[in-house]
Design a protein around this motif. Structure first.
Motif, PDB file in Angstrom:
ATOM      1  N   ASP A  60       2.204  -8.283  10.968  1.00 34.09           N
ATOM      2  CA  ASP A  60       0.885  -8.724  10.509  1.00 34.09           C
ATOM      3  C   ASP A  60       0.925  -9.326   9.110  1.00 34.09           C
ATOM      4  N   GLY A  61       2.097  -9.311   8.483  1.00 34.55           N
ATOM      5  CA  GLY A  61       2.251  -9.957   7.188  1.00 34.55           C
ATOM      6  C   GLY A  61       1.695  -9.185   6.018  1.00 34.55           C
ATOM      7  N   ARG A  62       1.324  -7.927   6.236  1.00 35.05           N
ATOM      8  CA  ARG A  62       0.721  -7.149   5.153  1.00 35.05           C
ATOM      9  C   ARG A  62       1.593  -5.975   4.695  1.00 35.05           C
ATOM     10  N   VAL A  63       2.773  -5.822   5.289  1.00 37.89           N
ATOM     11  CA  VAL A  63       3.669  -4.718   4.909  1.00 37.89           C
ATOM     12  C   VAL A  63       5.063  -5.273   4.651  1.00 37.89           C
ATOM     13  N   VAL A  64       5.609  -4.936   3.486  1.00 39.01           N
ATOM     14  CA  VAL A  64       6.961  -5.340   3.118  1.00 39.01           C
ATOM     15  C   VAL A  64       7.802  -4.083   2.940  1.00 39.01           C
ATOM     16  N   THR A  65       9.028  -4.082   3.482  1.00 35.29           N
ATOM     17  CA  THR A  65       9.925  -2.937   3.371  1.00 35.29           C
ATOM     18  C   THR A  65      11.168  -3.330   2.593  1.00 35.29           C
ATOM     19  N   TYR A  66      11.560  -2.453   1.674  1.00 36.83           N
ATOM     20  CA  TYR A  66      12.745  -2.677   0.842  1.00 36.83           C
ATOM     21  C   TYR A  66      13.653  -1.456   0.962  1.00 36.83           C
ATOM     22  N   ASP A  67      14.905  -1.655   1.398  1.00 34.28           N
ATOM     23  CA  ASP A  67      15.889  -0.580   1.505  1.00 34.28           C
ATOM     24  C   ASP A  67      16.793  -0.591   0.285  1.00 34.28           C
ATOM     25  N   TYR A  68      17.059   0.611  -0.252  1.00 33.57           N
ATOM     26  CA  TYR A  68      17.922   0.699  -1.424  1.00 33.57           C
ATOM     27  C   TYR A  68      18.672   2.016  -1.396  1.00 33.57           C
ATOM     28  N   ASP A  69      19.813   2.069  -2.087  1.00 32.40           N
ATOM     29  CA  ASP A  69      20.538   3.333  -2.176  1.00 32.40           C
ATOM     30  C   ASP A  69      20.131   4.038  -3.458  1.00 32.40           C
ATOM     31  N   THR A  70      20.634   5.257  -3.613  1.00 32.26           N
ATOM     32  CA  THR A  70      20.227   6.083  -4.752  1.00 32.26           C
ATOM     33  C   THR A  70      21.368   6.355  -5.718  1.00 32.26           C
ATOM     34  N   LYS A  71      22.398   5.542  -5.677  1.00 33.61           N
ATOM     35  CA  LYS A  71      23.527   5.754  -6.586  1.00 33.61           C
ATOM     36  C   LYS A  71      23.125   5.332  -7.996  1.00 33.61           C
ATOM     37  N   GLY A  72      23.264   6.271  -8.917  1.00 29.88           N
ATOM     38  CA  GLY A  72      22.903   5.965 -10.298  1.00 29.88           C
ATOM     39  C   GLY A  72      21.400   5.807 -10.419  1.00 29.88           C
ATOM     40  N   ASP A  73      20.952   5.063 -11.431  1.00 28.94           N
ATOM     41  CA  ASP A  73      19.530   4.859 -11.684  1.00 28.94           C
ATOM     42  C   ASP A  73      19.084   3.438 -11.353  1.00 28.94           C
ATOM     43  N   ARG A  74      19.984   2.622 -10.831  1.00 27.91           N
ATOM     44  CA  ARG A  74      19.654   1.217 -10.618  1.00 27.91           C
ATOM     45  C   ARG A  74      19.247   0.996  -9.165  1.00 27.91           C
ATOM     46  N   THR A  75      18.000   1.265  -8.871  1.00 26.56           N
ATOM     47  CA  THR A  75      17.500   1.087  -7.514  1.00 26.56           C
ATOM     48  C   THR A  75      16.985  -0.330  -7.287  1.00 26.56           C
ATOM     49  N   GLY A  76      16.650  -1.032  -8.368  1.00 23.83           N
ATOM     50  CA  GLY A  76      16.122  -2.386  -8.237  1.00 23.83           C
ATOM     51  C   GLY A  76      14.622  -2.438  -8.028  1.00 23.83           C
ATOM     52  N   ILE A  77      13.970  -1.288  -7.996  1.00 27.84           N
ATOM     53  CA  ILE A  77      12.532  -1.269  -7.708  1.00 27.84           C
ATOM     54  C   ILE A  77      11.729  -1.919  -8.829  1.00 27.84           C
ATOM     55  N   THR A  78      12.065  -1.603 -10.082  1.00 26.70           N
ATOM     56  CA  THR A  78      11.319  -2.179 -11.209  1.00 26.70           C
ATOM     57  C   THR A  78      11.412  -3.697 -11.201  1.00 26.70           C
ATOM     58  N   SER A  79      12.618  -4.217 -10.976  1.00 30.89           N
ATOM     59  CA  SER A  79      12.798  -5.668 -10.919  1.00 30.89           C
ATOM     60  C   SER A  79      12.021  -6.269  -9.759  1.00 30.89           C
ATOM     61  N   LEU A  80      12.057  -5.594  -8.611  1.00 29.54           N
ATOM     62  CA  LEU A  80      11.339  -6.092  -7.445  1.00 29.54           C
ATOM     63  C   LEU A  80       9.838  -6.190  -7.717  1.00 29.54           C
ATOM     64  N   LEU A  81       9.273  -5.138  -8.300  1.00 34.48           N
ATOM     65  CA  LEU A  81       7.833  -5.146  -8.573  1.00 34.48           C
ATOM     66  C   LEU A  81       7.462  -6.245  -9.566  1.00 34.48           C
ATOM     67  N   ASN A  82       8.323  -6.463 -10.554  1.00 32.93           N
ATOM     68  CA  ASN A  82       8.065  -7.545 -11.509  1.00 32.93           C
ATOM     69  C   ASN A  82       8.112  -8.908 -10.831  1.00 32.93           C
ATOM     70  N   ASP A  83       9.131  -9.084  -9.958  1.00 31.83           N
ATOM     71  CA  ASP A  83       9.274 -10.382  -9.284  1.00 31.83           C
ATOM     72  C   ASP A  83       8.158 -10.613  -8.278  1.00 31.83           C
ATOM     73  N   LEU A  84       7.667  -9.557  -7.639  1.00 30.75           N
ATOM     74  CA  LEU A  84       6.526  -9.699  -6.734  1.00 30.75           C
ATOM     75  C   LEU A  84       5.281 -10.144  -7.506  1.00 30.75           C
TER      76      LEU A  84
END
Length: 307
Positions: A255-279
């Motif tokens: 439906d174009g209203r849900v986005v899923t992002y898979d990430y691992d938990t090694k260390g503190d670099r999940t990429g979530i902060t960067s993703l939210l900024n880029d979104l």
């Protein structure tokens, strides 16, 4: 410290030519709960049967507490208690008699206090009326555990111990297992209830097609193979993931209203902060977000399905 169970280069081939086990190498540490997982026909019961002396190996060696299971079978088997998949209780014998008889099979002297303690620990004793309770199907499973514990083994094998047992009784049996471990008993568990292994085990072994494909500490396994999923609910429908976000390998729902992002938990670099900024920079607004983590069941399925 040497393992209490050592399996070296173990193979089992039946007369039909079927190879049930192929070059199994396994060490189980004293006092741990080891969960052996695998699909039907993977070789779990065959492996347990050989270790417990019920079946003969085609090749390889096994030692129990330093005792070879063939050359010094009496000492090896006296250390082991086995709760098999099938229920085997004598309908014409009392629970007390059948558990006491199992103790006698190992040459142990009579010990009514120990038998009574085992029955009480397994909730097979009505403390109010001071007598053994009437047995349901689940309670018969507990009788099997009582028989396995009657001779005070250092190692307990539980082969599908909660099959056909209701949720309440299953949780009660988990508490019994924890108590046994706290007393120093080494426990090897096979189960199709993945949540049991996730709840109870210190280490996980996965067997498939007669071969051990993985042995790992549970926490390490979850960290290595488990992934976290970030689900983003969007304020507005998105027709496609912008090219600028391609590096994140996002998945867009139908439906174009849900986005899923898979990430691992090694260390503190999940990429979530960067993703939210880029979104935000791409003009994509979020109404809600949620994170989930892969379960042991997800990991198990991925391992046994791997080519």
């Amino acid at each position: 410290m040497s393992p209490i169970i050592s399996v070296s280069n173990l193979s089992k081939t039946y007369g039909s030519g079927f190879k049930a086990l192929n070059n199994i190498n396994l060490g189980i540490n004293r006092g741990e709960i080891f969960a052996l997982l695998g699909p039907n026909g993977a070789g779990k019961t065959t492996l347990i049967s050989i270790i417990c002396g019920i079946a003969n190996p085609s090749q390889g060696s096994i030692s129990i507490g330093g005792h070879d299971i063939i050359k010094d079978y009496r000492a090896a088997r006296s250390m082991i208690g086995l709760v098999p998949q099938e229920l085997h209780t004598d309908a014409f014998e009392s629970v007390w008699a059948t558990v006491s008889f199992s103790r006698g099979l190992f040459g142990k002297p009579k010990n009514p206090a120990h038998i009574e303690k085992v029955l009480k620990d397994l909730s097979l004793w009505d403390k109010k009326d001071n007598k053994i309770i009437t047995l349901s199907g689940g309670m018969k499973r507990r009788v099997m555990i009582a028989k396995a514990l009657s001779h005070e083994p250092q190692i307990l094998f539980l082969d599908e111990p909660t099959a056909g047992v209701d949720v309440e009784l299953r949780k009660g049996m988990w508490e019994v297992v924890r108590t046994l471990q706290a007393s120093g008993v080494t426990i090897i568990l096979t189960t199709h209830y993945i949540e049991e292994a996730e709840e109870m085990a210190d280490r996980i072994g996965v067997i498939n097609k007669g071969e051990i494909i993985l042995i790992e500490d549970k926490a390490t396994l979850m960290q290595k193979l488990g992934k976290k999923h970030l689900t983003l609910q969007l304020q507005h429908k998105l027709d496609a993931i912008p090219e600028a976000l391609a590096a994140y390998k996002l998945e867009l729902s139908g439906d174009g209203r849900v986005v899923t992002y898979d990430y691992d938990t090694k260390g503190d670099r999940t990429g979530i902060t960067s993703l939210l900024n880029d979104l935000r920079n791409a003009g994509i607004r979020i109404s809600d977000l949620d994170t989930t983590q892969s379960s042991l069941e997800d990991i198990f399925v991925s391992l046994v399905r791997a080519p």
